[in-house]
Scaffold this motif. Sequence first.
Motif, PDB file in Angstrom:
ATOM      1  N   LEU A   1       0.809  -1.214   0.000  1.00  0.00           N
ATOM      2  CA  LEU A   1       0.000   0.000   0.000  1.00  0.00           C
ATOM      3  C   LEU A   1       0.848   1.272   0.000  1.00  0.00           C
ATOM      4  CD1 LEU A   1      -2.868   1.085  -0.010  1.00  0.00           C
ATOM      5  CD2 LEU A   1      -2.825   1.024   2.481  1.00  0.00           C
ATOM      6  N   GLY A   2       1.866   1.320   0.829  1.00  0.00           N
ATOM      7  CA  GLY A   2       2.724   2.508   0.890  1.00  0.00           C
ATOM      8  C   GLY A   2       3.392   2.826  -0.440  1.00  0.00           C
ATOM      9  N   PRO A   3       4.133   1.868  -1.026  1.00  0.00           N
ATOM     10  CA  PRO A   3       4.747   2.143  -2.327  1.00  0.00           C
ATOM     11  C   PRO A   3       3.729   2.421  -3.436  1.00  0.00           C
ATOM     12  CG  PRO A   3       5.796   0.260  -1.306  1.00  0.00           C
ATOM     13  CD  PRO A   3       4.618   0.611  -0.460  1.00  0.00           C
ATOM     14  N   THR A   4       2.587   1.748  -3.387  1.00  0.00           N
ATOM     15  CA  THR A   4       1.547   1.983  -4.385  1.00  0.00           C
ATOM     16  C   THR A   4       1.032   3.415  -4.303  1.00  0.00           C
ATOM     17  OG1 THR A   4       0.900  -0.339  -4.423  1.00  0.00           O
ATOM     18  CG2 THR A   4      -0.762   1.257  -5.128  1.00  0.00           C
ATOM     19  N   LEU A   5       0.807   3.891  -3.096  1.00  0.00           N
ATOM     20  CA  LEU A   5       0.344   5.275  -2.937  1.00  0.00           C
ATOM     21  C   LEU A   5       1.395   6.268  -3.412  1.00  0.00           C
ATOM     22  CD1 LEU A   5      -1.556   5.126   0.460  1.00  0.00           C
ATOM     23  CD2 LEU A   5      -2.523   5.400  -1.822  1.00  0.00           C
ATOM     24  N   LEU A   6       2.663   6.019  -3.112  1.00  0.00           N
ATOM     25  CA  LEU A   6       3.726   6.913  -3.583  1.00  0.00           C
ATOM     26  C   LEU A   6       3.778   6.958  -5.111  1.00  0.00           C
ATOM     27  CD1 LEU A   6       6.667   6.180  -1.122  1.00  0.00           C
ATOM     28  CD2 LEU A   6       5.382   8.302  -1.364  1.00  0.00           C
ATOM     29  N   LEU A   7       3.721   5.805  -5.736  1.00  0.00           N
ATOM     30  CA  LEU A   7       3.742   5.748  -7.197  1.00  0.00           C
ATOM     31  C   LEU A   7       2.553   6.492  -7.781  1.00  0.00           C
ATOM     32  CD1 LEU A   7       4.799   4.611  -9.912  1.00  0.00           C
ATOM     33  CD2 LEU A   7       3.357   2.615  -9.474  1.00  0.00           C
ATOM     34  N   ASN A   8       1.374   6.281  -7.231  1.00  0.00           N
ATOM     35  CA  ASN A   8       0.180   6.906  -7.779  1.00  0.00           C
ATOM     36  C   ASN A   8       0.095   8.388  -7.477  1.00  0.00           C
ATOM     37  OD1 ASN A   8      -1.352   4.763  -9.212  1.00  0.00           O
ATOM     38  ND2 ASN A   8      -0.980   3.740  -7.269  1.00  0.00           N
ATOM     39  N   MET A   9       0.724   8.840  -6.408  1.00  0.00           N
ATOM     40  CA  MET A   9       0.833  10.283  -6.177  1.00  0.00           C
ATOM     41  C   MET A   9       1.660  10.922  -7.289  1.00  0.00           C
ATOM     42  SD  MET A   9       1.527  10.661  -2.141  1.00  0.00           S
ATOM     43  CE  MET A   9       0.586   9.762  -0.952  1.00  0.00           C
ATOM     44  N   GLY A  10       2.735  10.267  -7.664  1.00  0.00           N
ATOM     45  CA  GLY A  10       3.546  10.754  -8.773  1.00  0.00           C
ATOM     46  C   GLY A  10       2.789  10.717 -10.084  1.00  0.00           C
ATOM     47  N   LEU A  11       2.064   9.617 -10.342  1.00  0.00           N
ATOM     48  CA  LEU A  11       1.265   9.523 -11.561  1.00  0.00           C
ATOM     49  C   LEU A  11       0.181  10.594 -11.602  1.00  0.00           C
ATOM     50  CD1 LEU A  11       0.850   5.663 -11.942  1.00  0.00           C
ATOM     51  CD2 LEU A  11       2.224   7.185 -13.362  1.00  0.00           C
ATOM     52  N   PHE A  12      -0.403  10.904 -10.446  1.00  0.00           N
ATOM     53  CA  PHE A  12      -1.408  11.955 -10.370  1.00  0.00           C
ATOM     54  C   PHE A  12      -0.792  13.291 -10.766  1.00  0.00           C
ATOM     55  CE2 PHE A  12      -3.555  15.374  -8.119  1.00  0.00           C
ATOM     56  CZ  PHE A  12      -4.888  15.132  -8.404  1.00  0.00           C
ATOM     57  N   CYS A  13       0.367  13.590 -10.197  1.00  0.00           N
ATOM     58  CA  CYS A  13       1.023  14.864 -10.494  1.00  0.00           C
ATOM     59  C   CYS A  13       1.421  14.960 -11.966  1.00  0.00           C
ATOM     60  CB  CYS A  13       2.239  15.055  -9.599  1.00  0.00           C
ATOM     61  SG  CYS A  13       1.808  15.278  -7.859  1.00  0.00           S
ATOM     62  N   LEU A  14       1.855  13.847 -12.550  1.00  0.00           N
ATOM     63  CA  LEU A  14       2.236  13.854 -13.962  1.00  0.00           C
ATOM     64  C   LEU A  14       1.036  13.922 -14.900  1.00  0.00           C
ATOM     65  CD1 LEU A  14       5.072  11.171 -13.998  1.00  0.00           C
ATOM     66  CD2 LEU A  14       5.326  13.647 -14.257  1.00  0.00           C
ATOM     67  N   SER A  15      -0.080  13.371 -14.472  1.00  0.00           N
ATOM     68  CA  SER A  15      -1.222  13.271 -15.375  1.00  0.00           C
ATOM     69  C   SER A  15      -2.257  14.377 -15.199  1.00  0.00           C
ATOM     70  CB  SER A  15      -1.909  11.917 -15.186  1.00  0.00           C
ATOM     71  OG  SER A  15      -2.486  11.831 -13.903  1.00  0.00           O
ATOM     72  N   ILE A  16      -2.127  15.189 -14.198  1.00  0.00           N
ATOM     73  CA  ILE A  16      -3.184  16.168 -13.910  1.00  0.00           C
ATOM     74  C   ILE A  16      -3.403  17.141 -15.072  1.00  0.00           C
ATOM     75  CG2 ILE A  16      -1.705  17.750 -12.619  1.00  0.00           C
ATOM     76  CD1 ILE A  16      -4.730  17.578 -11.011  1.00  0.00           C
ATOM     77  N   TYR A  17      -2.350  17.657 -15.639  1.00  0.00           N
ATOM     78  CA  TYR A  17      -2.517  18.636 -16.707  1.00  0.00           C
ATOM     79  C   TYR A  17      -3.107  18.014 -17.979  1.00  0.00           C
ATOM     80  CZ  TYR A  17      -1.605  22.375 -19.975  1.00  0.00           C
ATOM     81  OH  TYR A  17      -1.756  23.336 -20.939  1.00  0.00           O
ATOM     82  N   PRO A  18      -2.555  16.890 -18.487  1.00  0.00           N
ATOM     83  CA  PRO A  18      -3.157  16.316 -19.699  1.00  0.00           C
ATOM     84  C   PRO A  18      -4.603  15.858 -19.500  1.00  0.00           C
ATOM     85  CG  PRO A  18      -1.045  15.266 -19.237  1.00  0.00           C
ATOM     86  CD  PRO A  18      -1.337  16.180 -18.108  1.00  0.00           C
ATOM     87  N   VAL A  19      -4.904  15.296 -18.345  1.00  0.00           N
ATOM     88  CA  VAL A  19      -6.259  14.813 -18.103  1.00  0.00           C
ATOM     89  C   VAL A  19      -7.223  15.966 -17.931  1.00  0.00           C
ATOM     90  CG1 VAL A  19      -7.674  13.452 -16.506  1.00  0.00           C
ATOM     91  CG2 VAL A  19      -5.451  12.615 -17.196  1.00  0.00           C
ATOM     92  N   LYS A  20      -6.769  17.067 -17.313  1.00  0.00           N
ATOM     93  CA  LYS A  20      -7.626  18.242 -17.209  1.00  0.00           C
ATOM     94  C   LYS A  20      -7.964  18.768 -18.600  1.00  0.00           C
ATOM     95  CE  LYS A  20      -7.072  21.574 -14.175  1.00  0.00           C
ATOM     96  NZ  LYS A  20      -6.452  22.574 -13.291  1.00  0.00           N
ATOM     97  N   LYS A  21      -7.008  18.718 -19.508  1.00  0.00           N
ATOM     98  CA  LYS A  21      -7.256  19.180 -20.879  1.00  0.00           C
ATOM     99  C   LYS A  21      -8.307  18.314 -21.564  1.00  0.00           C
ATOM    100  CE  LYS A  21      -4.558  22.639 -21.676  1.00  0.00           C
ATOM    101  NZ  LYS A  21      -5.077  23.939 -22.037  1.00  0.00           N
ATOM    102  N   ILE A  22      -8.319  17.015 -21.265  1.00  0.00           N
ATOM    103  CA  ILE A  22      -9.260  16.120 -21.912  1.00  0.00           C
ATOM    104  C   ILE A  22     -10.640  16.199 -21.279  1.00  0.00           C
ATOM    105  CG2 ILE A  22      -9.813  13.677 -22.340  1.00  0.00           C
ATOM    106  CD1 ILE A  22      -6.791  13.156 -22.491  1.00  0.00           C
ATOM    107  N   PHE A  23     -10.713  16.116 -19.957  1.00  0.00           N
ATOM    108  CA  PHE A  23     -12.003  15.942 -19.297  1.00  0.00           C
ATOM    109  C   PHE A  23     -12.621  17.203 -18.713  1.00  0.00           C
ATOM    110  CE2 PHE A  23     -10.452  11.554 -19.189  1.00  0.00           C
ATOM    111  CZ  PHE A  23     -11.559  10.921 -19.704  1.00  0.00           C
ATOM    112  N   TRP A  24     -11.844  18.203 -18.410  1.00  0.00           N
ATOM    113  CA  TRP A  24     -12.416  19.387 -17.798  1.00  0.00           C
ATOM    114  C   TRP A  24     -12.620  20.466 -18.820  1.00  0.00           C
ATOM    115  CZ3 TRP A  24      -9.443  20.129 -12.562  1.00  0.00           C
ATOM    116  CH2 TRP A  24      -9.740  19.051 -11.736  1.00  0.00           C
ATOM    117  N   LYS A  25     -13.755  21.133 -18.747  1.00  0.00           N
ATOM    118  CA  LYS A  25     -14.058  22.206 -19.703  1.00  0.00           C
ATOM    119  C   LYS A  25     -13.364  23.480 -19.292  1.00  0.00           C
ATOM    120  CE  LYS A  25     -18.425  20.217 -20.925  1.00  0.00           C
ATOM    121  NZ  LYS A  25     -19.836  20.315 -20.936  1.00  0.00           N
TER     122      LYS A  25
END
Length: 163
Positions: free
Chosen positions: A139-163
């Motif tokens: 759980l600990g390493p998984t959360l760390l990895l996904n926190m990084g993935l969240f930070c990396l993906s926030i901008y591209p995903v906002k462009k796709i899904f948020w108006k």
Amino acid sequence: MTQKHLKYFSPILFFILMLFDAQLTQRLLSSSVWRAHLMLIVMIFATRYLPKGYMLVVSLCIGIVFDLYYLGLIGIYAVILPLIIWLVYLVHPFLFENIFNLFFGMIIFITAFESLNVSLQLIFNLITVNPLYFVTKVLGPTLLLNMGLFCLSIYPVKKIFWK
């Protein structure tokens, strides 16, 4: 992108992200127990503009495909993914107030996802795991990895899904 286009595009995106998560987890992180959940992160983003019923059906279908391909039995991910998406819709008004709420919500939902996954597998005697090992080594390493993935993906995903 309009909501109509998102309805056609999002299942394909979720499927590709499911495959990417599996490849990332199996190939690049094979020596550890880190688990990528980029598909779940993007699904949480998508709940902002896609209807509840639609997302529940899509998450059920993706869960069934995941179960059949990776586990060989239907049930675990077919239950967990729609349940997490339903929970996202329950806290929907609070989740999208700002990016920090979304970040901490993502942490809570991934924790719930992993905990439910392990709990169901323990109930059906598919695995045996020590709770301390699960929390510290999975759980600990998984959360760390996904926190990084969240930070990396926030901008591209906002462009796709948020108006």
